[in-house]
Design an enzyme around this catalytic site. Structure first.
Site, short mmCIF file in Angstrom:
data_model
loop_
_atom_site.label_atom_id
_atom_site.label_comp_id
_atom_site.label_asym_id
_atom_site.label_seq_id
_atom_site.Cartn_x
_atom_site.Cartn_y
_atom_site.Cartn_z
N GLY A 230 0.79 -1.23 0.00
CA GLY A 230 0.00 0.00 0.00
C GLY A 230 0.82 1.27 0.00
O GLY A 230 0.39 2.28 0.57
N GLU A 256 4.74 4.75 -12.11
CA GLU A 256 4.12 3.42 -12.18
C GLU A 256 2.69 3.48 -12.74
O GLU A 256 2.36 2.76 -13.68
CB GLU A 256 4.10 2.79 -10.78
CG GLU A 256 3.60 1.36 -10.76
CD GLU A 256 3.67 0.75 -9.38
OE1 GLU A 256 3.84 -0.47 -9.28
OE2 GLU A 256 3.56 1.50 -8.38
N ARG A 265 -8.44 6.53 -8.13
CA ARG A 265 -8.25 6.05 -6.75
C ARG A 265 -8.68 7.11 -5.74
O ARG A 265 -9.31 6.79 -4.73
CB ARG A 265 -6.78 5.69 -6.53
CG ARG A 265 -6.40 4.28 -6.92
CD ARG A 265 -5.11 3.92 -6.21
NE ARG A 265 -4.67 2.58 -6.49
CZ ARG A 265 -3.75 1.93 -5.77
NH1 ARG A 265 -3.19 2.54 -4.74
NH2 ARG A 265 -3.39 0.71 -6.08
N GLU A 399 18.92 -2.26 -3.43
CA GLU A 399 19.89 -1.79 -4.42
C GLU A 399 20.89 -0.74 -3.95
O GLU A 399 21.85 -0.49 -4.64
CB GLU A 399 19.18 -1.29 -5.69
CG GLU A 399 18.52 -2.39 -6.47
CD GLU A 399 17.73 -1.89 -7.65
OE1 GLU A 399 17.71 -2.59 -8.67
OE2 GLU A 399 17.11 -0.82 -7.55
N ARG A 444 16.40 11.48 11.57
CA ARG A 444 17.60 12.27 11.86
C ARG A 444 17.37 13.33 12.92
O ARG A 444 18.27 13.66 13.69
CB ARG A 444 18.09 12.92 10.55
CG ARG A 444 19.42 13.62 10.67
CD ARG A 444 19.97 13.94 9.29
NE ARG A 444 20.51 12.75 8.64
CZ ARG A 444 20.69 12.65 7.32
NH1 ARG A 444 20.36 13.63 6.53
NH2 ARG A 444 21.21 11.55 6.80
#
Length: 509
Positions: A230, A256, A265, A399, A444
């Protein structure tokens, strides 16, 4: 004998003499600079009108830069600004001789009698400065363009960045003193203290906003999850809360889904109509009315969606600058990071280096525009192979470890229901159905937490989780009446008293 002149097909032209009058000098308005500085020293009203328009760098003459710097220092310290105080301040700064001496200051005050039209004159001075800045940047771009080793996409990005700085009036200084920075920080703290609510951009999720005090300017926020958790639903819910509820301009870059799918949506979550019904158009009459009424807020919302596929970081930065400049966008969302490209011919390296370049540039963009940037990210498959609760960890970022380093906040979306886990791993073993967890794994400038949210799957949205500090049975005098004589009526009459006595012989059959 007369000497013959040879016939030439070419006309002899007189030699051209290049004089200084036709040479180019930088745009300037030194006469207006003198008038403005003189007016500031004879009229306090003039200082108030232009002090926030000008800065020392906009003046062409170095002497004028020093004089304005002295005036500005006196203004900041709430000291009176006149011929004597400016002269004393220049002496204190050891710049009186560089400014032309006391006689030159007297001459400036004699050039003008009042501060009339001072703002108009100040804006002309600023225009000349912008012209000089454009000439300087253009020369730098021309010089870099002749360099064959310069990447053309880097050159375009640098050129647009410099031009954007001029547009925003952000011609950058090389450094700032600690004193200046402390004053800025104190001013910001005072503004926050006097401001009601959050200091940043509200997400619309109460517990999350308590933790972050809203998404802060110049922060890079990473929201990571496995597919199907989600990610898009959460960011769309945030975008809707910001744009519709708070009227905050939002830029949403989707690599996407198409813009029409995204807005469908949002319409689904806004109206309560399922996406399936909206896709098929199979709506009842009352549902059409519901659709028309409830999307009005969404229609007016300052939400800007870009669905360019395989978006490069160069294109993103260019578009984001334009949206910030033209539409006043206050937050940028990207769905999602792994679908972007580094661009600029930087695909020669491996994918990890490319993702590192993208995340580094996203952080730079957040700082440049001074807005929060939220980037979605995929998690590696290590989450799926792990036993137990399958709750994601920082090491699962896909990655590149650079994402974790560049981000100010790294968070995860976790829905146990997706993995067929029916109960939370807490003491109460509460059911996981229709719930998700927003895990802040790195912060942070604040604390860490695991925040539960309500997930409405059929509408594709997240909401605040309703929590009640009391039991399921709601206390009420009506409930108490079931176990006592609250509603018992005393002295009910008997059947004989009410209807009389009847024998069986009197019955008709």
């Amino acid at each position: 004998m007369e000497k013959l002149q040879p016939n030439s097909p070419y006309q002899k032209r007189p030699a051209q003499v290049i004089n200084l009058e036709k040479g180019k000098i930088p745009p300037q308005a030194t006469d207006l600079e003198e008038v403005v500085l003189g007016a500031m020293m004879i009229d306090k009203k003039g200082v108030d009108e232009v002090i926030d328009i000008l800065n020392p760098d906009v003046f062409y003459k170095e002497a004028h830069q020093h004089i304005f710097e002295a005036i500005n220092t006196l203004f900041v310290e709430s000291q009176p600004v006149d011929l004597l105080t400016v002269s004393q301040q220049l002496k204190k700064m050891q710049k009186l001789e560089l400014a032309g001496g006391e006689f030159y200051l007297i001459q400036l005050t004699q050039k003008v009698s009042s501060s009339a039209h001072i703002e108009f004159h100040a804006r002309i001075i600023l225009q000349k400065y912008i012209q000089r800045s454009l000439i300087k940047i253009s020369n730098e771009i021309i010089e870099d363009s002749y360099d064959v080793t310069t990447d053309v996409f880097d050159l375009l990005d640098t050129a647009e960045s410099k031009l954007y700085d001029i547009t925003q009036g952000n011609i950058k200084r090389s450094s700032e003193t600690a004193q200046d920075l402390v004053i800025q920080a104190k001013k910001k703290i005072e503004e926050i203290a006097n401001k009601e609510g959050l200091s940043g951009i509200p997400s619309g999720f109460t517990e999350l906003d308590k933790l972050t005090s809203g998404w802060q300017p110049s922060d890079l926020i990473i929201i990571a999850a496995r597919p199907g958790m989600g990610k898009t639903a959460l960011t769309l819910s945030m975008a809707r809360n910001m744009a519709v509820d708070h009227n905050i301009p939002v830029a949403f870059f989707s690599c996407e889904m198409s813009s029409v799918q995204l807005i469908t949506r949002l319409i689904s979550s806004e109206t309560g109509l399922s996406s399936e019904k909206l896709r098929t158009g199979n709506l009842e009459k009352h549902e059409w009315e519901q659709l028309n009424v409830k999307v009005k807020g969404l229609e007016k919302a300052p939400l800007f969606i870009d669905d360019t596929p395989s978006l490069s970081i160069f294109d993103l930065r260019a578009k984001a600058r334009r949206l910030a400049s033209q539409q006043g966008v206050k937050i940028i969302m990207i769905d999602y990071l792994q679908l972007m490209t580094a661009g600029g011919g930087k695909n020669g390296g491996n994918r990890e280096q490319e993702i590192s370049t993208i995340s580094r540039n996203l952080k730079a963009l957040a700082k440049e525009l001074n807005v929060p940037v939220i980037a979605l990210s995929q998690l590696s498959r290590a989450v799926e192979t792990r036993g137990g609760s399958k709750r994601p960890l920082l090491s699962d970022l896909r990655e590149s470890g650079a994402i974790e380093q560049d981000a100010d906040i790294v968070s995860f979306i976790y829905r146990p229901e997706y993995y067929k886990i029916d109960e939370w791993d807490d003491d109460e073993h509460t059911p996981t159905a229709g719930q998700g967890e927003f895990i802040v794994a790195k912060h942070r400038n604040g604390g860490l937490d695991e925040i539960r949210l309500k997930f409405v799957g059929n509408l594709g949205k997240f909401e605040n989780l309703d929590t009640f500090p009391f039991s399921n049975e709601i206390a009420s005098s009506m409930n108490n009446a079931a176990n006592d004589d609250t509603f018992k009526t005393p002295n009910f009459p008997s059947a004989e008293d009410a209807f009389g006595t009847n024998s069986n012989d009197d019955l008709p059959y």
